[in-house]
Design a protein around this motif. Structure first.
Motif, PDB file in Angstrom:
ATOM      1  N   LEU A 183       0.837  -1.208   0.000  1.00  0.00           N
ATOM      2  CA  LEU A 183       0.000   0.000   0.000  1.00  0.00           C
ATOM      3  C   LEU A 183       0.870   1.257   0.000  1.00  0.00           C
ATOM      4  O   LEU A 183       1.793   1.389   0.811  1.00  0.00           O
ATOM      5  N   GLY A 184       0.561   2.166  -0.901  1.00  0.00           N
ATOM      6  CA  GLY A 184       1.307   3.417  -0.987  1.00  0.00           C
ATOM      7  C   GLY A 184       2.560   3.342  -1.823  1.00  0.00           C
ATOM      8  O   GLY A 184       3.170   4.368  -2.130  1.00  0.00           O
ATOM      9  N   THR A 185       2.964   2.153  -2.220  1.00  0.00           N
ATOM     10  CA  THR A 185       4.134   1.980  -3.068  1.00  0.00           C
ATOM     11  C   THR A 185       3.701   1.928  -4.527  1.00  0.00           C
ATOM     12  O   THR A 185       2.803   1.159  -4.876  1.00  0.00           O
ATOM     13  N   LEU A 186       4.333   2.755  -5.363  1.00  0.00           N
ATOM     14  CA  LEU A 186       4.005   2.783  -6.790  1.00  0.00           C
ATOM     15  C   LEU A 186       2.510   2.965  -7.020  1.00  0.00           C
ATOM     16  O   LEU A 186       1.926   2.371  -7.915  1.00  0.00           O
ATOM     17  N   GLY A 187       1.902   3.793  -6.186  1.00  0.00           N
ATOM     18  CA  GLY A 187       0.490   4.135  -6.343  1.00  0.00           C
ATOM     19  C   GLY A 187      -0.480   3.059  -5.940  1.00  0.00           C
ATOM     20  O   GLY A 187      -1.688   3.180  -6.203  1.00  0.00           O
ATOM     21  N   VAL A 225       2.745   8.478 -14.162  1.00  0.00           N
ATOM     22  CA  VAL A 225       3.836   8.268 -15.120  1.00  0.00           C
ATOM     23  C   VAL A 225       4.199   9.556 -15.849  1.00  0.00           C
ATOM     24  O   VAL A 225       4.905   9.535 -16.859  1.00  0.00           O
ATOM     25  N   GLY A 226       3.702  10.688 -15.325  1.00  0.00           N
ATOM     26  CA  GLY A 226       4.101  11.975 -15.880  1.00  0.00           C
ATOM     27  C   GLY A 226       3.352  12.413 -17.116  1.00  0.00           C
ATOM     28  O   GLY A 226       3.855  13.240 -17.892  1.00  0.00           O
ATOM     29  N   TRP A 259       5.996   7.082 -24.534  1.00  0.00           N
ATOM     30  CA  TRP A 259       6.016   5.704 -24.034  1.00  0.00           C
ATOM     31  C   TRP A 259       6.918   4.866 -24.925  1.00  0.00           C
ATOM     32  O   TRP A 259       6.791   4.880 -26.150  1.00  0.00           O
ATOM     33  N   SER A 260       7.839   4.158 -24.300  1.00  0.00           N
ATOM     34  CA  SER A 260       8.685   3.209 -24.988  1.00  0.00           C
ATOM     35  C   SER A 260       9.383   3.870 -26.178  1.00  0.00           C
ATOM     36  O   SER A 260       9.873   4.992 -26.073  1.00  0.00           O
ATOM     37  N   ASP A 261       9.423   3.166 -27.329  1.00  0.00           N
ATOM     38  CA  ASP A 261      10.103   3.690 -28.512  1.00  0.00           C
ATOM     39  C   ASP A 261       9.116   4.237 -29.539  1.00  0.00           C
ATOM     40  O   ASP A 261       9.291   4.057 -30.749  1.00  0.00           O
ATOM     41  N   THR A 262       8.084   4.923 -29.037  1.00  0.00           N
ATOM     42  CA  THR A 262       7.105   5.544 -29.928  1.00  0.00           C
ATOM     43  C   THR A 262       7.814   6.478 -30.904  1.00  0.00           C
ATOM     44  O   THR A 262       8.596   7.333 -30.482  1.00  0.00           O
ATOM     45  N   LEU A 292       6.723  -0.538 -15.914  1.00  0.00           N
ATOM     46  CA  LEU A 292       5.728   0.243 -16.653  1.00  0.00           C
ATOM     47  C   LEU A 292       6.015   1.727 -16.497  1.00  0.00           C
ATOM     48  O   LEU A 292       6.012   2.491 -17.477  1.00  0.00           O
ATOM     49  N   GLN A 293       6.268   2.161 -15.273  1.00  0.00           N
ATOM     50  CA  GLN A 293       6.568   3.573 -15.036  1.00  0.00           C
ATOM     51  C   GLN A 293       7.843   3.998 -15.765  1.00  0.00           C
ATOM     52  O   GLN A 293       7.900   5.080 -16.368  1.00  0.00           O
TER      53      GLN A 293
END
Length: 435
Positions: A274-278, A302-303, A374-377, A334-335
């Motif tokens: 809980l509270g970690t990484l949302g 993730v900004g 995101w990624s290599d978009t 993912l982040q």
């Protein structure tokens, strides 16, 4: 002597040079002055024209700056058991299927869900006895002697239990919290009996509820999940998590780290993440080594503005800690897959302006720019320029626009440097290039 006289006479008889008159002289002077005036006047007119004639436009050469995509994301999934994660709110980045199955491993076979079954118990009880939101305590449950005897019954089995003193009266809200947070088996059965009269009647109600909600690959045989015949698939459990997250009472309880409950005392949530990484919930469960499970929800920043809404499940983890690590690594990967791609820096040279008389200036970016991707978009670049009015230092002559997924960023293009005027000599010697 006669010869001298003759010579004298001859001279006297010779024709005389005519005398010039004033009219002829005046004509010659006039012609000379006219020619001189015309020559001098014509030269002065050319100079005047050359010095004021329109100049040819400078030539502009430019090239859109290249923009490389970011590194490809690498989602970290476990090599054993099963995991499934659904992501909402980032479809423009992650694709339209992200809200279904964005990341998965191990297949979609049914496995024992252990105490995740208690989440179903809570939902089915609330379906029959709804509360008006998280602040509503709901009806009071008067626990019977048979209920308090459950403490000893589950203690012998080694199940998780919470204190239930004789004569305890507790609100439905707090009774459900005591069942969900520490995963107390005695409160699970007591709640099921109170809501439906018996645990077997609860099981029938649970099966009807599962069918009504399309959870056809989930099987419930008791209220606690202790029996390993309580099974479900990752896809059904993600759907279950979505139902639970939409219930404000359940969502409020499962995000609570701990609570003090009358009779039961101080109870703590078994979800250490809980509270970690949302992470905001939702339910742990295990039947021993190799069967650790976690149904989890997360609002992960993730900004990109609003956080991602994530529902996922890990089934068949080796231990409690390794299961937590598996979930944390997946969310972190993912982040990390979202990053800022640098596009251009203020002052970057993207072109030149040059004149026929040899004066030059640069075209430069007006600001430093980056995009969240995101990624290599892939990043596309569009450069639009316009004809300058004054060709002056700092004059805006265009715009560069970068696009990656749903995001765009732009920078003005400006002239850097002065364009000098041509000399008069250049004007006089290049009449064909003047307007």
């Amino acid at each position: 002597m006669s010869s001298l006289a003759d010579f004298h006479d001859l001279l006297d008889d010779a024709p005389r040079e005519p005398q010039s008159n004033g009219r002829a002289g005046r004509i010659a002077l006039t012609v000379f002055l006219v020619v001189t005036f015309l020559v001098l006047g014509g030269s002065g007119g050319y100079v005047w024209w050359a010095s004021s004639a329109a100049l040819p436009a400078p030539s502009v050469t430019s090239q859109a700056p290249a923009a490389a995509p970011g590194p490809a994301a690498s989602l970290v999934l476990p090599g054993d058991g099963e995991m499934l994660m659904s992501v909402e709110g980032g479809e423009a980045y992650l694709g339209p299927d992200a809200a279904g199955s964005f990341a998965s491993s191990g297949g979609d076979d049914a496995r024992p869900i252990a105490s995740i079954a208690k989440l179903i118990t809570a939902l089915v009880v609330l379906d029959a006895h709804p509360l008006d939101g998280p602040g509503d305590p709901g009806p009071t449950i008067a626990f019977t002697e048979a209920d308090t005897d459950l403490y000893d019954q589950f203690y012998v089995q080694g199940a998780v239990i919470a204190k239930m003193p004789d004569g305890l009266r507790l609100s439905l809200h707090d009774s459900l919290a005591t069942m969900l947070l520490p995963s107390a088996a005695n409160y699970a059965v007591a709640n099921a009996r109170w809501a439906f009269g018996s645990e077997s009647a609860y099981v029938q109600a649970a099966r009807s509820w599962l069918s009504a909600n399309g959870l056809n690959d989930t099987r419930i045989v008791d209220a606690t999940g202790i029996d390993d015949r309580n099974t479900s698939t990752p896809s059904d459990l993600v759907a279950l998590g979505r139902i639970a997250a939409a219930n404000p009472v359940i969502a409020s309880i499962v995000r609570t780290p701990s609570i003090s409950v009358e009779g039961a005392g101080y109870v703590t949530n078994t979800n250490d993440l809980l509270g970690t990484l949302g992470i905001t919930g939702m339910k742990t469960g295990n039947l021993g080594d190799g069967t650790f499970n976690l149904l989890f929800t997360s609002t992960l920043d993730v900004g990109i503005g609003s956080p991602l809404n994530i529902i996922g499940v890990r089934l068949g983890g080796a231990t409690h800690d390794s299961t937590d690590s598996d979930v944390a690594r997946l969310l972190q990967s993912l982040q990390d897959g979202f990053h800022d791609v640098s596009l251009g820096t203020v002052g970057d040279d993207i072109g030149t302006i040059s004149t026929p008389w040899g004066s030059t200036a640069s075209l430069v970016l007006a600001k430093t720019t980056a995009l969240r991707t995101w990624s290599d978009t892939p990043v596309t670049v569009d450069l639009v320029t316009s004809t300058p009015q004054d060709y002056a230092d700092g004059e805006v002559v265009g715009t560069v626009t970068w696009t990656a997924g749903p995001q765009t960023a732009s920078s003005e293009v400006k002239i850097s440097g002065e364009i000098d005027e041509p000399t008069l000599w250049w004007r006089l010697t290049h009449p064909a290039e003047l307007g």
